[in-house]
Enzyme design. Sequence first.
Site, PDB file in Angstrom:
ATOM      1  N   ASP A   1       3.625   0.621  12.258  1.00 36.67           N
ATOM      2  CA  ASP A   1       2.397   0.064  11.674  1.00 36.67           C
ATOM      3  C   ASP A   1       2.099  -1.363  12.161  1.00 36.67           C
ATOM      4  OD1 ASP A   1       2.239   2.417  10.294  1.00 36.67           O
ATOM      5  OD2 ASP A   1       3.081   1.618   8.442  1.00 36.67           O
TER       6      ASP A   1
ATOM      7  N   ARG B   1      -3.976  10.376   3.673  1.00 39.45           N
ATOM      8  CA  ARG B   1      -2.721  11.020   4.034  1.00 39.45           C
ATOM      9  C   ARG B   1      -1.812  11.203   2.810  1.00 39.45           C
ATOM     10  NH1 ARG B   1      -0.041  13.984   7.722  1.00 39.45           N
ATOM     11  NH2 ARG B   1       2.112  13.326   7.936  1.00 39.45           N
TER      12      ARG B   1
ATOM     13  N   LYS C   1       0.827  -1.219   0.000  1.00 37.51           N
ATOM     14  CA  LYS C   1       0.000   0.000   0.000  1.00 37.51           C
ATOM     15  C   LYS C   1       0.860   1.267   0.000  1.00 37.51           C
ATOM     16  CE  LYS C   1      -2.387   2.563   3.663  1.00 37.51           C
ATOM     17  NZ  LYS C   1      -1.256   3.203   4.293  1.00 37.51           N
ATOM     18  N   ASN C   2       1.840   1.326   0.886  1.00 38.65           N
ATOM     19  CA  ASN C   2       2.573   2.583   1.016  1.00 38.65           C
ATOM     20  C   ASN C   2       3.529   2.840  -0.147  1.00 38.65           C
ATOM     21  OD1 ASN C   2       1.095   3.298   3.217  1.00 38.65           O
ATOM     22  ND2 ASN C   2       2.635   2.670   4.727  1.00 38.65           N
TER      23      ASN C   2
ATOM     24  N   ILE D   1       7.384   6.802  17.181  1.00 35.19           N
ATOM     25  CA  ILE D   1       7.069   7.485  15.913  1.00 35.19           C
ATOM     26  C   ILE D   1       5.768   8.282  16.093  1.00 35.19           C
ATOM     27  CG2 ILE D   1       6.691   7.212  13.410  1.00 35.19           C
ATOM     28  CD1 ILE D   1       9.432   6.122  14.214  1.00 35.19           C
TER      29      ILE D   1
ATOM     30  N   ARG E   1       0.230  15.044  12.852  1.00 37.98           N
ATOM     31  CA  ARG E   1       1.054  14.522  11.754  1.00 37.98           C
ATOM     32  C   ARG E   1       1.423  15.685  10.828  1.00 37.98           C
ATOM     33  NH1 ARG E   1      -1.871   9.285   9.285  1.00 37.98           N
ATOM     34  NH2 ARG E   1       0.224   8.788   8.560  1.00 37.98           N
ATOM     35  N   PRO E   2       2.362  16.525  11.276  1.00 36.62           N
ATOM     36  CA  PRO E   2       2.692  17.701  10.472  1.00 36.62           C
ATOM     37  C   PRO E   2       3.381  17.319   9.152  1.00 36.62           C
ATOM     38  CG  PRO E   2       4.204  17.481  12.333  1.00 36.62           C
ATOM     39  CD  PRO E   2       3.181  16.405  12.483  1.00 36.62           C
ATOM     40  N   ILE E   3       3.381  18.280   8.198  1.00 41.34           N
ATOM     41  CA  ILE E   3       4.116  18.044   6.951  1.00 41.34           C
ATOM     42  C   ILE E   3       5.110  19.188   6.706  1.00 41.34           C
ATOM     43  CG2 ILE E   3       2.478  16.491   5.799  1.00 41.34           C
ATOM     44  CD1 ILE E   3       1.400  18.943   4.260  1.00 41.34           C
ATOM     45  N   ASP E   4       5.599  19.756   7.822  1.00 39.47           N
ATOM     46  CA  ASP E   4       6.524  20.884   7.706  1.00 39.47           C
ATOM     47  C   ASP E   4       7.809  20.522   6.959  1.00 39.47           C
ATOM     48  OD1 ASP E   4       6.725  19.239  10.120  1.00 39.47           O
ATOM     49  OD2 ASP E   4       8.420  20.492  10.670  1.00 39.47           O
TER      50      ASP E   4
ATOM     51  N   CYS F   1      -5.467   8.421   8.665  1.00 37.98           N
ATOM     52  CA  CYS F   1      -5.685   7.917  10.021  1.00 37.98           C
ATOM     53  C   CYS F   1      -5.338   8.979  11.053  1.00 37.98           C
ATOM     54  CB  CYS F   1      -4.800   6.690  10.272  1.00 37.98           C
ATOM     55  SG  CYS F   1      -5.357   5.222   9.425  1.00 37.98           S
TER      56      CYS F   1
ATOM     57  N   ARG G   1      -8.892   0.180   3.760  1.00 39.61           N
ATOM     58  CA  ARG G   1      -7.921   1.110   3.170  1.00 39.61           C
ATOM     59  C   ARG G   1      -6.577   0.431   2.932  1.00 39.61           C
ATOM     60  NH1 ARG G   1      -6.475   5.143   6.726  1.00 39.61           N
ATOM     61  NH2 ARG G   1      -4.999   5.480   5.063  1.00 39.61           N
TER      62      ARG G   1
HETATM   63  N1  EPU Z   1       6.870  14.291  10.827  1.00 41.95           N
HETATM   64  C1  EPU Z   1       7.047  15.625  11.108  1.00 41.95           C
HETATM   65  N2  EPU Z   1       7.073  16.504  10.065  1.00 41.95           N
HETATM   66  C2  EPU Z   1       6.939  16.113   8.775  1.00 41.95           C
HETATM   67  C3  EPU Z   1       6.775  14.752   8.499  1.00 41.95           C
HETATM   68  C4  EPU Z   1       6.740  13.855   9.547  1.00 41.95           C
HETATM   69  O1  EPU Z   1       7.154  16.021  12.249  1.00 41.95           O
HETATM   70  O2  EPU Z   1       6.983  16.965   7.875  1.00 41.95           O
HETATM   71  C5  EPU Z   1       6.817  13.313  11.923  1.00 41.95           C
HETATM   72  C6  EPU Z   1       5.441  12.665  12.039  1.00 41.95           C
HETATM   73  O3  EPU Z   1       4.551  13.434  12.812  1.00 41.95           O
HETATM   74  C7  EPU Z   1       5.771  11.330  12.681  1.00 41.95           C
HETATM   75  C8  EPU Z   1       7.146  10.998  12.091  1.00 41.95           C
HETATM   76  O4  EPU Z   1       7.682  12.234  11.623  1.00 41.95           O
HETATM   77  O5  EPU Z   1       5.901  11.467  14.066  1.00 41.95           O
HETATM   78  C9  EPU Z   1       7.129   9.996  10.972  1.00 41.95           C
HETATM   79  O6  EPU Z   1       6.292  10.451   9.939  1.00 41.95           O
HETATM   80  P1  EPU Z   1       6.516  10.035   8.433  1.00 41.95           P
HETATM   81  O7  EPU Z   1       6.526  11.273   7.603  1.00 41.95           O
HETATM   82  O8  EPU Z   1       7.655   9.078   8.303  1.00 41.95           O
HETATM   83  O9  EPU Z   1       5.183   9.254   8.158  1.00 41.95           O
HETATM   84  P2  EPU Z   1       4.263   9.367   6.924  1.00 41.95           P
HETATM   85  O10 EPU Z   1       5.078   9.499   5.679  1.00 41.95           O
HETATM   86  O11 EPU Z   1       3.213  10.370   7.145  1.00 41.95           O
HETATM   87  C10 EPU Z   1       4.291   6.831   6.424  1.00 41.95           C
HETATM   88  C11 EPU Z   1       3.240   5.782   6.244  1.00 41.95           C
HETATM   89  C12 EPU Z   1       2.616   5.445   7.583  1.00 41.95           C
HETATM   90  C13 EPU Z   1       3.707   4.978   8.537  1.00 41.95           C
HETATM   91  C14 EPU Z   1       4.800   6.053   8.652  1.00 41.95           C
HETATM   92  C15 EPU Z   1       5.976   5.631   9.493  1.00 41.95           C
HETATM   93  C16 EPU Z   1       2.442   6.288   4.043  1.00 41.95           C
HETATM   94  C17 EPU Z   1       1.348   6.811   3.192  1.00 41.95           C
HETATM   95  N3  EPU Z   1       2.220   6.286   5.344  1.00 41.95           N
HETATM   96  O12 EPU Z   1       3.605   7.961   6.942  1.00 41.95           O
HETATM   97  O13 EPU Z   1       1.728   4.370   7.341  1.00 41.95           O
HETATM   98  O14 EPU Z   1       3.152   4.769   9.812  1.00 41.95           O
HETATM   99  O15 EPU Z   1       5.295   6.373   7.316  1.00 41.95           O
HETATM  100  O16 EPU Z   1       6.555   4.481   8.981  1.00 41.95           O
HETATM  101  O17 EPU Z   1       3.462   5.850   3.537  1.00 41.95           O
HETATM  102  C18 EPU Z   1      -0.102   2.963   7.771  1.00 41.95           C
HETATM  103  O18 EPU Z   1       0.203   2.341   6.736  1.00 41.95           O
HETATM  104  O19 EPU Z   1      -0.957   2.547   8.601  1.00 41.95           O
HETATM  105  C19 EPU Z   1       0.566   4.230   8.047  1.00 41.95           C
HETATM  106  C20 EPU Z   1       0.095   5.102   8.929  1.00 41.95           C
END
Ligand code: EPU
Length: 418
Positions: free
Chosen positions: A304, A92, A22-23, A326, A121-124, A116, A396
């Site tokens: 996960d 997401r 999925k990811n 995480i 879950r910021p994207i900064d 979820c 999902r």
């Molecule tokens: N974070 C920040 N700022 C950012 C981005 C991330 O502070 O700009 C923090 C997040 O808040 C979190 C950590 O960094 O505490 C990790 O976040 P990451 O960006 O790695 O996660 P993600 O890309 O949003 C993906 C998977 C998630 C999985 C995480 C960690 C996808 C679509 N989602 O999320 O998958 O938990 O990596 O491995 O690839 C799931 O499949 O159930 C799922 C939630």
Amino acid sequence: MECLKIRGGRPLRGTMRVSGAKNSAVALIPATILASAPCVIENLPRISDVLRWTDIMEELGATVSFEGSTLHVDTSQLTLHEIPNGNVKKMRASYYLMGALLGRFKRCVVGLPGGCDLGPRPIDLHMKGFEALGAKVHVEHGAVHLVADELRGARIYLDIASVGATINIMLAATLAKGQTIIENAAKEPEIIDVATLLNAMGARIKGVGTDVIRIEGVEELHGCVHSIIPDRIVTGTLMIAAAASGGEIILDQVIPAHVDSLIAKLREMGAVVEENGEQIRVVGKDSYQPIDVKTQVYPGFPTDLQQPMTALLLKAEGTSMVTDIIYGSRFKHIDELRLMGANIKVEGRSAIIEGSVPLQSAKVTATDLRAGACLVVAGLMSHGVTQIMGVEHIDRGYENIEGMLQELGADVWREVIE
Ligand code: EPU
């Protein structure tokens, strides 16, 4: 409204092929925007997040056909680069549209992502990356606006090794001028999968799978055929389910190295786990040793899988601890497990789990995708019929969850209820 019903107590048995990741899928589909040419993606899972992506691509003007597990997508006629509302708000991974559309059109408007609820879950870091490449970023009415005269390669250090930021910056940098270096990049297998697709389209990306990724920008990309890696989280969930049910299963066409941390933890508990080429065999037991689990970025134990693992630890003889560094509040499944009789305390980022408490069936609700996986595992372990609401979360990320478990001998079915 749909629910899943599970009559627990049957050990899982048999052999199962695991679907595509999925990811990876949710990043590979938008990545095809960068090609402006027909692409073929094979081994896609038929999950609702992927179906949502095919809708988004059509909405943007791409030609899409999804048959079986193969997606044909042609983004050559794509002109729309503003998508502030609708499907993008429901998941997401829609943030990958930002990197892909910015890379191709040098501008875009994309609604802030949903997905979820795992706490903040910021994207900064994504935004910092785009800015470093030369984009101006602002958020207005719940959508991110990105615009650049041109994108120029840059050296970008990620404060957190974020999966999403690493992939998004890689997408945007592929067509930028000059070299981009991502330092402290995430190393998850899905990132390697995305780079493999981009390189097959003509990108020049090196170093994926290490914490320094180097991208030489190219003028344009062409179409390609790509097959997705097997889903390591589905693999892991089934391994945990087999151990929880005291069964014996073989998972086929998987990459055992991708679940090394889980294999180590299951063995520490006392389960038998054997690797044989592209297969993993798991033999469960009636009870296990308690263990401590701490989530980490890859190759550490995946966040996960901590929720399904928590259900399995209810079968250990003693106290276990699961710590999620995480997502510090990914614990919504605990209240539901308590309804089934579990004795679990949450302290900060840790769940303290008392084992050897037999689970009773109950009506429970999946509040997010992996909470759903946790409740399925708990349902397989419990006495009586467990009713799981919120199945749309499970759909999902798990393709036909009840079909998969039925094939392994579980007594599970889906019901429509008022
Ligand atoms: N974070 C920040 N700022 C950012 C981005 C991330 O502070 O700009 C923090 C997040 O808040 C979190 C950590 O960094 O505490 C990790 O976040 P990451 O960006 O790695 O996660 P993600 O890309 O949003 C993906 C998977 C998630 C999985 C995480 C960690 C996808 C679509 N989602 O999320 O998958 O938990 O990596 O491995 O690839 C799931 O499949 O159930 C799922 C939630």
